[in-house]
Design a protein around this motif. Structure first.
Motif, short mmCIF file in Angstrom:
data_model
loop_
_atom_site.label_atom_id
_atom_site.label_comp_id
_atom_site.label_asym_id
_atom_site.label_seq_id
_atom_site.Cartn_x
_atom_site.Cartn_y
_atom_site.Cartn_z
N VAL A 13 10.79 -7.07 7.84
CA VAL A 13 9.62 -6.96 8.71
C VAL A 13 8.60 -5.99 8.11
O VAL A 13 7.40 -6.27 8.05
N LEU A 14 9.09 -4.85 7.66
CA LEU A 14 8.19 -3.87 7.04
C LEU A 14 7.51 -4.44 5.80
O LEU A 14 6.32 -4.21 5.57
N SER A 15 8.26 -5.23 5.02
CA SER A 15 7.69 -5.80 3.79
C SER A 15 6.63 -6.84 4.07
O SER A 15 5.78 -7.12 3.22
N LEU A 16 6.68 -7.46 5.25
CA LEU A 16 5.68 -8.45 5.61
C LEU A 16 4.44 -7.82 6.24
O LEU A 16 3.33 -8.34 6.11
N VAL A 17 4.64 -6.69 6.92
CA VAL A 17 3.55 -6.09 7.68
C VAL A 17 2.81 -5.00 6.90
O VAL A 17 1.58 -5.04 6.75
N VAL A 18 3.55 -4.01 6.40
CA VAL A 18 2.92 -2.83 5.81
C VAL A 18 2.06 -3.16 4.58
O VAL A 18 0.89 -2.75 4.51
N PRO A 19 2.58 -3.92 3.58
CA PRO A 19 1.73 -4.22 2.42
C PRO A 19 0.47 -5.01 2.80
O PRO A 19 -0.58 -4.83 2.18
N THR A 40 -5.42 -9.26 -12.52
CA THR A 40 -4.90 -7.89 -12.49
C THR A 40 -5.04 -7.29 -11.10
O THR A 40 -4.12 -6.63 -10.59
N GLY A 41 -6.20 -7.50 -10.47
CA GLY A 41 -6.41 -6.98 -9.12
C GLY A 41 -5.43 -7.57 -8.12
O GLY A 41 -4.91 -6.86 -7.25
N GLN A 42 -5.18 -8.87 -8.24
CA GLN A 42 -4.24 -9.53 -7.34
C GLN A 42 -2.84 -8.95 -7.51
O GLN A 42 -2.12 -8.72 -6.52
N VAL A 43 -2.44 -8.73 -8.75
CA VAL A 43 -1.11 -8.19 -9.01
C VAL A 43 -1.01 -6.74 -8.52
O VAL A 43 0.00 -6.34 -7.94
N LEU A 44 -2.07 -5.95 -8.73
CA LEU A 44 -2.06 -4.56 -8.27
C LEU A 44 -1.92 -4.48 -6.75
O LEU A 44 -1.34 -3.52 -6.23
N LEU A 45 -2.42 -5.48 -6.06
CA LEU A 45 -2.27 -5.50 -4.60
C LEU A 45 -0.82 -5.66 -4.18
O LEU A 45 -0.47 -5.39 -3.02
N GLN A 46 0.03 -6.12 -5.12
CA GLN A 46 1.45 -6.27 -4.81
C GLN A 46 2.24 -4.98 -4.97
O GLN A 46 3.40 -4.90 -4.56
N LEU A 47 1.62 -3.95 -5.55
CA LEU A 47 2.34 -2.70 -5.78
C LEU A 47 2.89 -2.09 -4.49
O LEU A 47 4.05 -1.62 -4.48
N PRO A 48 2.11 -2.06 -3.39
CA PRO A 48 2.70 -1.53 -2.15
C PRO A 48 3.93 -2.30 -1.69
O PRO A 48 4.88 -1.71 -1.17
N LEU A 49 3.94 -3.62 -1.89
CA LEU A 49 5.10 -4.42 -1.51
C LEU A 49 6.31 -4.03 -2.33
O LEU A 49 7.40 -3.79 -1.79
N TRP A 50 6.14 -3.99 -3.64
CA TRP A 50 7.27 -3.67 -4.51
C TRP A 50 7.78 -2.25 -4.24
O TRP A 50 9.00 -2.01 -4.25
N ALA A 51 6.85 -1.32 -4.02
CA ALA A 51 7.26 0.05 -3.72
C ALA A 51 8.04 0.11 -2.41
O ALA A 51 9.03 0.85 -2.29
N LEU A 52 7.62 -0.68 -1.43
CA LEU A 52 8.30 -0.67 -0.14
C LEU A 52 9.69 -1.28 -0.26
O LEU A 52 10.65 -0.76 0.33
N LEU A 53 9.83 -2.36 -1.02
CA LEU A 53 11.15 -2.98 -1.19
C LEU A 53 12.14 -1.99 -1.80
O LEU A 53 13.28 -1.88 -1.36
#
Length: 227
Positions: A13-19, A40-53
């Protein structure tokens, strides 16, 4: 284990909401639309997701586990994991796409829709430097974070309640579902099942991480080269 599906669901749930909230805030500050971002910008937007996981797994291990990602989630690696995992990942990428495309053509579904969103994203690579950065992040950070969460936390939580093959199947469907790519769903289920089988078969995440690296690197390299 003192952790299980409850912690896994909370992390999901956190991975779907927070990022999503962090990404929306970043786009608002930058005054940009997500469709206008480079690869690059699109991939950088995934950093919060990966950090949260990774963060969720770390928190579960410290608070509810044995304070060791190796002991709790099988985050271990041996030298052979690298060539074996890469070979499996590259092979799965090449085979899965062709098998699903053939299946789509057989049932009358437009096979050209497979990977369409990824192709559109690769068209906005933003130059060689941007493509290299995206490749390093997409083929390096993403496999580590996703394997730790889905084949470490989730798969092991599922195995507390299900048999080996049922747990692999549920984990694969979950993995495919969170990518929100309907046309790629069958291929992603196959890929998730392969990664999960490697983790279960060896008892460690090394092979599935490197298979994920090979899978992602092959996909993005092909898209950038063909574009």
């Amino acid at each position: 284990m003192r952790w299980g599906l409850r912690e896994a669901f909370a992390g999901l749930v956190l991975s779907l909401v927070v990022p999503s909230l962090v990404g929306a805030a970043a786009l608002a500050v930058l005054d940009q639309d997500i469709d206008d971002l480079t690869l690059t910008g699109q991939v950088l937007l995934q950093l919060p997701l990966w950090a949260l996981l990774v963060g969720v797994c770390g928190w579960v291990s410290v608070v509810r586990g044995r304070r060791s990602l190796a002991d709790d989630f099988g985050l271990r690696m041996v030298p052979w994991d690298v060539p074996v995992g890469l070979a499996v990942g590259v092979g799965t990428q090449l085979v899965a796409a062709q098998v699903v495309a053939a299946l789509y053509r057989w049932v009358g579904i437009d096979a050209d829709q497979i990977g369409r969103s990824a192709e559109e994203l690769a068209d906005r690579a933003g130059g060689t430097a941007g493509a290299v950065v995206a490749l390093v992040l997409f083929a390096g950070l993403a496999p580590f974070a996703e394997e730790l969460f889905y084949r470490g936390l989730w798969l092991r939580a599922l195995r507390q309640h299900l048999g080996r093959w049922a747990a692999i199947g549920v984990d694969a469907v979950l993995f495919a579902s969170v990518h929100f790519a309907p046309y790629d769903f069958p291929a992603l289920v196959v890929v998730g099942a392969v990664f999960a089988w490697l983790a279960v078969r060896t008892g460690r995440l090394g092979p599935s991480i490197w298979a994920h690296v090979g899978f992602n690197a092959t996909a993005l390299t092909f898209l950038l080269w063909s574009g």
